[in-house]
Scaffold this motif. Structure first.
Motif, PDB file in Angstrom:
ATOM      1  N   THR A 178       0.828  -1.212   0.000  1.00 46.33           N
ATOM      2  CA  THR A 178       0.000   0.000   0.000  1.00 46.33           C
ATOM      3  C   THR A 178       0.860   1.258   0.000  1.00 46.33           C
ATOM      4  N   GLU A 179       2.119   1.145  -0.446  1.00 45.31           N
ATOM      5  CA  GLU A 179       2.975   2.309  -0.510  1.00 45.31           C
ATOM      6  C   GLU A 179       2.342   3.368  -1.424  1.00 45.31           C
ATOM      7  N   TRP A 180       2.778   4.585  -1.218  1.00 43.52           N
ATOM      8  CA  TRP A 180       2.288   5.679  -2.053  1.00 43.52           C
ATOM      9  C   TRP A 180       2.656   5.389  -3.510  1.00 43.52           C
ATOM     10  N   PHE A 188       7.778   2.553   2.123  1.00 44.90           N
ATOM     11  CA  PHE A 188       7.676   2.924   3.540  1.00 44.90           C
ATOM     12  C   PHE A 188       9.025   2.765   4.220  1.00 44.90           C
ATOM     13  N   GLU A 226      -2.756  13.175   0.436  1.00 43.61           N
ATOM     14  CA  GLU A 226      -1.432  12.613   0.155  1.00 43.61           C
ATOM     15  C   GLU A 226      -1.067  11.466   1.078  1.00 43.61           C
ATOM     16  N   LEU A 227      -2.036  10.992   1.861  1.00 42.38           N
ATOM     17  CA  LEU A 227      -1.708   9.919   2.807  1.00 42.38           C
ATOM     18  C   LEU A 227      -2.092   8.556   2.255  1.00 42.38           C
ATOM     19  N   PRO A 228      -1.281   7.544   2.509  1.00 43.30           N
ATOM     20  CA  PRO A 228      -1.632   6.200   2.044  1.00 43.30           C
ATOM     21  C   PRO A 228      -2.801   5.620   2.832  1.00 43.30           C
ATOM     22  N   ALA A 229      -3.362   4.563   2.264  1.00 43.93           N
ATOM     23  CA  ALA A 229      -4.525   3.917   2.871  1.00 43.93           C
ATOM     24  C   ALA A 229      -4.248   3.570   4.324  1.00 43.93           C
TER      25      ALA A 229
END
Ligand code: SF4
Lengths: 626, 236
Positions: A22-24, A254, B85-88
Motif C-alpha cells: 500500500t505504498e504511495w 515505507f 497525500e496519505l496512504p490507505a
C-alpha cells in the motif's frame, strides 16, 4: 488471498512494511477488468528490489496500458520464508496478496549471478516447477530480463523465455500477445505459445534451441530445434529515450531502501569502452535525454513522491552533455523544498568534483572514484582512459572543497596484472592521503581502498580471459592488506569465493543449471548478502553434479571458441572485441566514441540505431561513423 | 506556525513503525506543498514530533503529531491537502493550531486507553471477575526483557481503570507517560487471559483530577467544548 489472513501472518515477521503493497503510488488495478496479469519478481529482498529503476519503469509502462496489470513480488525475508513453509502458504504478490500462480506471466530480473538460487527459491515457494519443461499450461509463463540475459544459459532451463535489451516497449507487446492468445483460448497450448513468442523481436525461448558440445566440453553449436525459429536473437533498443515512457509516479517505499531516492535517468548506455565492463557494452548505444524533458520529469517526480533526494542516474552521469546545467538547475530549484541532488557515478576528474561540489550542500559524505587499476600500464590495458594526473587533480579538488574521506575502487586480478600494479594501488592511496594532509591541514583525511575481483564477462574484450584462482586472489588481497595499514588508510575487499561463483555462472552454459539447483537444495539463497552466502553449498553442488567450476571460471578460452551466448546478439561484434583484446595486450587505448570518432563496435550499424547526444558545450557532433 | 494533528491508524498502515511514519509524513507534506520547518544547525531535522509511541501491529483511533510550518495556513486547508497525500489506513481527524510555546505531546499525555477484543470472546462474567481481581491486587509484577536481562516491575500503579464492555471486550486506561508505560499485553497476561486477541488504542489523555482531557480539549475548546465538559473515560 481469499482464505489466508495475510495481516495475521505479517504480525509475525520483523519487517512487515516490506509486504504491505500500500505504498504511495502503488497501483492496484482491478483484477477482473484486466485479463492479462503479470508479477514482476525481484529475486532479492524488498530493500534491494525497490532500489531498481527497471522495476519502476516496467511497472509504470505496463500499468498505464488498459487490459493488463503488473504487481510486485520480492524474495521473502528468512523469517517470512520460514512461516510460509511452516504453514504451507504460497509466496504472494504485494498489491493484491495473491499467490504468484494466479498470474499469467512472472518476470524475473537477472541483475546479478548471485540471485540465481533465489529465483529457484521463489519458484519453489510459489509452487511452480523449477524446470520450464515440467510446467503445466496452468502455470505462469516464467520470463527473464535484465543484464543477466547477456548470457542466460546457466538459468535457461528454468525459464520459458527471455527478453533481450530494453523492455519498456517489448514487455507490453508480449503481454498484449498473451492477452490475445488467452482470448482465443490458445494460451494452454504451451508449445505453440512459445513458438509465437520466439518470433517476437527480442524474445529468446531457450527450449527451442539445442546445444551440442565438443569432446573437450566447450560448446559446438546452439541451433534452433525446429523450423520457424530465428537463428539469432537481437536485443531490443529504444532508439530515442525522449519518446520512451518514464515513470514520474514511482512507488515511495515505507521502509528505507538501499537507494532511497528519486531516479532521473539522464541517459542510457556508456561510450567509455572500459574493456572489463559488460554494462558499457550491452546497453550501447548512448542515448541521452533532452534537458527540458528531464527538468519536467524532475518536477513531476518531486511533486508525486515527496522524496528528499533526486539522483541523476546512468552508467556515467558526468558524461551527459548537459549535466552541469541540469545539476545546477535542479539544485537551485529544489533547495528550498529540502530536496537534494546526488550524482552516483562520478568520473575520475576535476569536472566531476566541481559538479559534486555544486550540488552538495552539506559536505560530510565520502567522495568515491574508480581508477580500477593501480598503474598507468594496467589502466591502459583496461582502457580506463584516466591518468595519474587526472586522479590527483580530482582528489586534490575534493580535499580543497572540504571532503575529508575519499574512497577508491579497484579491481584485482585484471589480465596482465603483476605485483607492481598492486603496489601501485598502495602507492596511489598513500599519495592521496599525503595530499589530503597537505591540502586540508588540521583535518583528518581518510582514504578507503575497496577492491573487487575481476570477473570476466560475456560481451567484453576480456570474455576469453581466465579468472585468477581463489588462492591467488586471496594472496593478492593479503598483499594489499599488509601494505594498506596505518592511520587514515582503510582497506575492504570482496569475498574471493563469491567472485569465483560469479565467474563460473557469468560465462557458463546450460549444464550449470544442475549445479544451481543442487546449491539451492543445500540451502543457497539470498547470496548477494554476505551473511547468507555459503561457499560450502556450491562446493558440494559441483561435486554432486560432476561439473568443474574452474573449467568455466579459470580457463583461457580459445580465440575461435563458440560461446554459449553466441546465438544472442547485443550488437557488439565479436571481431571488435577480439581487436580490443589485442589492443589491451599492446597497452593501446581506444578512444571514446562520444568524441565523434566511431570505434566500430558494431552496435549502431548492427541494430540500426544511433548515438543520441544532446549537444552540450562539451560535445561535438558525432560524425564519420565507420 | 505550529499545528497539532489527530489521526487514526488502521488497515495495513498498522504495520508501519516510528521511522516509517516519520518519513511518510515528511514526504506527504512535501507532496502536499506544505513547507515543514527544519531545525538549524549542522544536521537539520524536520520539526515533526509524534505523541507516545505505538507498537507496530496495533490499530489506533487517536494518534497525535505536532508539526511546524514555515508559513501560516488555515488548518482546514492543511487537513484537506494532507489527507489527499496519505496512504490507505491513515485518516486525519483533526488539525488545529497550537501556541508556539505549547508543551510537546509527550510532555502532557500521561494515559492511554485501549480496547482488547478476543477472537473468541471470553465469558463476560469471568472477564469481570478477573478485572476486579487484578484491580484489587496491591501489586502486579511483570518481567520486562532489558539489555542486561529481564527486570521485574510493578505495573499496578499504572493500571488506572479496567472495564468490561459489550461483546466481552475489555477497556483499559493505562499509564503512558515519560515516567512509565504499561502495555496492554502486560495487563492481559497478568489477568491470565488466553487466546488470540486484537488491541486498539482508543485514546490518549491528559489526566486532570478525576477526569480525562484529550489533547484537543486542552488547547482548542471550540472543538469539543470547554474544559468543564471533561469526559470520563468510562462513559466513552
Ligand atoms: S557503433 Fe560506433 S558510435 Fe555506435 S556505439 Fe559502437 S563505437 Fe560508438
Amino acid at each position: 488471498m481469499q482464505d489466508i489472513d495475510w495481516e495475521k501472518l505479517l504480525t509475525r515477521v520483523t519487517k512487515p512494511a516490506r509486504y504491505l503493497g500500500t505504498e504511495w503510488n502503488a497501483i492496484h488495478k482491478n483484477w477482473e477488468e484486466n485479463p492479462v496479469r503479470m508479477a514482476f519478481v525481484y529475486p532479492d529482498l524488498y530493500e534491494v528490489g525497490m532500489s531498481h529503476l527497471g522495476l519502476a519503469i516496467l511497472y509504470g509502462a505496463v500499468n498505464e496500458r488498459p487490459g493488463m496489470l503488473m504487481e510486485r513480488a520480492f524474495a521473502p525475508g528468512p523469517d517470512l520464508e520460514a512461516l510460509l513453509r511452516e504453514e504451507h502458504l504460497p509466496l504472494f504478490s504485494l498489491e493484491s496478496h495473491r499467490p504468484l500462480t494466479d498470474f499469467d506471466v512472472l518476470g524475473f530480473t537477472l541483475q546479478y549471478e548471485m540471485s540465481y538460487t533465489t529465483i529457484l527459491n521463489i519458484l519453489d515457494l510459489a509452487g511452480i516447477p523449477l524446470m520450464a519443461s515440467e510446467r503445466a499450461p496452468e502455470h505462469p509463463l516464467v520470463i527473464g530480463g535484465g543484464p543477466g540475459v547477456a548470457n542466460p544459459e546457466p538459468v535457461a532451463p528454468f525459464f520459458d523465455a527471455f527478453l533481450l535489451g530494453d523492455g519498456e516497449e517489448a514487455l507490453p507487446e508480449l503481454l498484449a500477445l498473451v492477452g490475445r492468445l488467452k482470448k482465443e483460448g490458445a494460451i494452454n497450448d504451451r508449445r505453440r505459445v512459445l513458438k509465437i513468442i520466439a518470433n517476437l523481436p527480442g524474445f529468446y525461448v531457450p527450449s527451442l534451441y539445442k546445444v551440442e558440445y565438443n569432446s573437450d566440453g566447450t560448446v559446438a553449436t546452439v541451433v534452433p530445434r525446429e523450423e520457424g525459429v530465428p537463428h539469432r536473437i537481437s536485443k531490443r533498443v529504444i532508439p530515442d529515450l525522449d519518446e520512451a515512457y518514464f515513470p514520474t509516479r514511482p512507488i515511495v517505499p515505507f521502509l528505507e531502501v538501499i537507494h532511497d531516492r528519486m531516479m532521473l535517468e539522464v541517459m542510457r548506455g556508456c561510450t567509455h569502452g572500459c574493456r572489463f565492463c559488460q554494462a558499457g557494452a550491452i546497453y550501447r548505444p548512448v542515448r541521452e535525454r533532452d534537458l527540458s524533458i528531464l527538468l519536467r520529469q524532475a518536477e513531476e517526480l518531486v511533486r508525486h513522491t515527496g522524496h528528499e533526494e533526486i539522483s541523476l542516474t546512468s552508467l556515467s552521469t558526468a558524461d551527459y552533455s548537459r549535466v552541469e546545467e541540469l545539476a545546477r538547475a535542479l539544485a537551485a530549484t529544489y533547495a528550498d523544498q529540502g530536496v537534494s541532488v546526488s550524482l552516483p557515478s562520478l568520473r575520475v576528474d576535476a569536472f566531476s568534483v566541481r559538479l559534486a561540489e555544486a550540488v552538495q550542500r552539506v559536505r560530510k559524505s565520502t567522495l568515491t572514484f574508480a581508477p580500477e587499476a593501480g598503474s598507468q600500464r594496467l589502466r591502459d590495458v583496461i582502457n580506463k582512459g584516466v591518468n595519474e594526473e587526472d586522479i590527483l587533480t580530482a582528489t586534490g579538488e575534493a580535499f580543497r572543497a572540504g571532503w575529508q574521506a575519499i574512497k577508491l575502487y579497484f579491481m584485482l586480478g585484471l589480465p596482465t596484472e603483476r605485483e607492481e600494479d598492486l603496489l601501485g594501488i598502495v602507492d596511489l592511496a598513500r599519495r592521496i592521503l599525503d595530499q589530503g594532509r597537505r591540502l586540508a591541514p588540521g583535518g583528518k583525511p581518510a582514504v578507503t581502498v575497496s577492491v573487487s575481483s575481476f570477473v570476466p564477462k560475456p560481451w567484453t574484450a576480456f570474455q576469453w580471459e581466465p579468472q585468477d584462482r581463489v588462492e591467488v586472489i586471496k594472496e593478492k588481497q593479503k598483499l594489499l592488506r599488509s601494505h594498506l595499514r596505518g592511520p587514515g588508510l582503510r582497506f575492504s575487499w570482496h569475498e574471493a569465493e563469491v567472485s569465483f561463483i560469479e565467474a563460473v555462472l557469468s560465462r557458463g552454459d546450460r549444464r550449470l543449471s544442475k549445479a544451481i539447483v543442487a546449491a539451492w537444495r543445500r540451502g543457497a539463497r539470498l547470496e548477494g548478502w554476505s551473511e547468507y552466502f555459503n561457499y560450502g553449498c556450491w562446493e558440494a553442488a559441483f561435486r554432486e553434479t560432476g561439473l568443474d567450476p574452474a573449467f568455466y571460471a579459470c580457463r583461457l578460452r580459445r580465440e575461435d571458441e563458440v560461446f554459449p551466448w553466441d546465438h544472442l546478439d547485443f550488437g557488439i561484434a565479436k571481431d571488435f572485441l577480439q581487436r580490443e583484446r589485442r589492443r589491451a595486450y599492446e597497452g593501446r587505448v581506444t578512444a571514446d566514441c562520444r568524441s565523434g570518432r566511431c570505434t566500430g563496435c558494431g552496435v549502431c550499424p548492427g541494430l540500426g540505431v544511433d548515438l543520441i547526444l544532446k549537444g552540450g558545450p562539451r560535445d561535438s557532433a558525432v560524425t564519420g561513423k565507420i | 506556525m505550529r499545528l497539532r494533528v489527530k489521526y487514526s491508524k488502521g488497515g495495513r498502515a498498522v504495520f508501519l513503525g516510528h521511522l516509517e511514519m516519520l518519513r511518510l509524513w515528511q514526504r506527504a507534506m512535501r507532496r502536499a506543498g506544505l513547507p515543514l520547518a527544519y531545525s538549524h544547525g549542522f544536521n537539520p531535522h524536520p520539526r515533526l514530533a509524534f505523541g507516545p509511541a505505538l507498537a507496530v501491529g496495533i490499530e489506533s483511533l487517536a494518534e497525535y503529531l505536532d508539526m511546524e510550518l514555515t508559513v501560516v495556513l488555515d488548518p482546514a486547508e492543511v487537513k484537506e491537502k494532507l489527507q489527499a497525500e496519505l496512504p490507505a489506513g491513515l485518516e486525519i481527524l483533526l488539525v488545529f493550531a497550537i501556541p508556539d510555546q505549547a508543551p510537546a505531546l509527550t510532555a502532557i499525555i500521561d494515559a492511554a486507553a485501549y480496547r482488547v477484543a478476543w477472537e473468541e470472546p471470553p465469558d463476560p462474567k469471568i472477564l469481570q471477575q478477573k478485572a476486579e481481581a487484578l484491580l484489587s491486587r496491591p501489586e502486579v509484577q511483570v518481567s520486562r526483557p532489558g539489555r542486561d536481562g529481564a527486570r521485574v516491575k510493578d505495573i499496578r500503579p499504572g493500571v488506572f481503570q479496567l472495564a468490561v464492555k459489550p461483546e466481552a471486550t475489555l477497556a483499559m486506561l493505562l499509564e503512558c507517560s515519560s515516567r512509565g508505560v504499561v502495555r496492554p499485553e502486560e495487563v492481559v497476561s497478568a489477568m491470565a487471559l488466553e487466546g488470540p486477541y486484537r488491541v486498539t488504542r482508543t485514546g490518549l489523555f491528559i489526566r486532570r483530577g478525576d477526569g480525562l482531557l484529550a489533547p484537543e480539549d486542552l488547547v482548542n475548546p471550540t472543538v469539543t467544548g470547554p474544559e468543564a465538559k471533561m469526559q470520563r473515560f468510562m462513559r466513552r
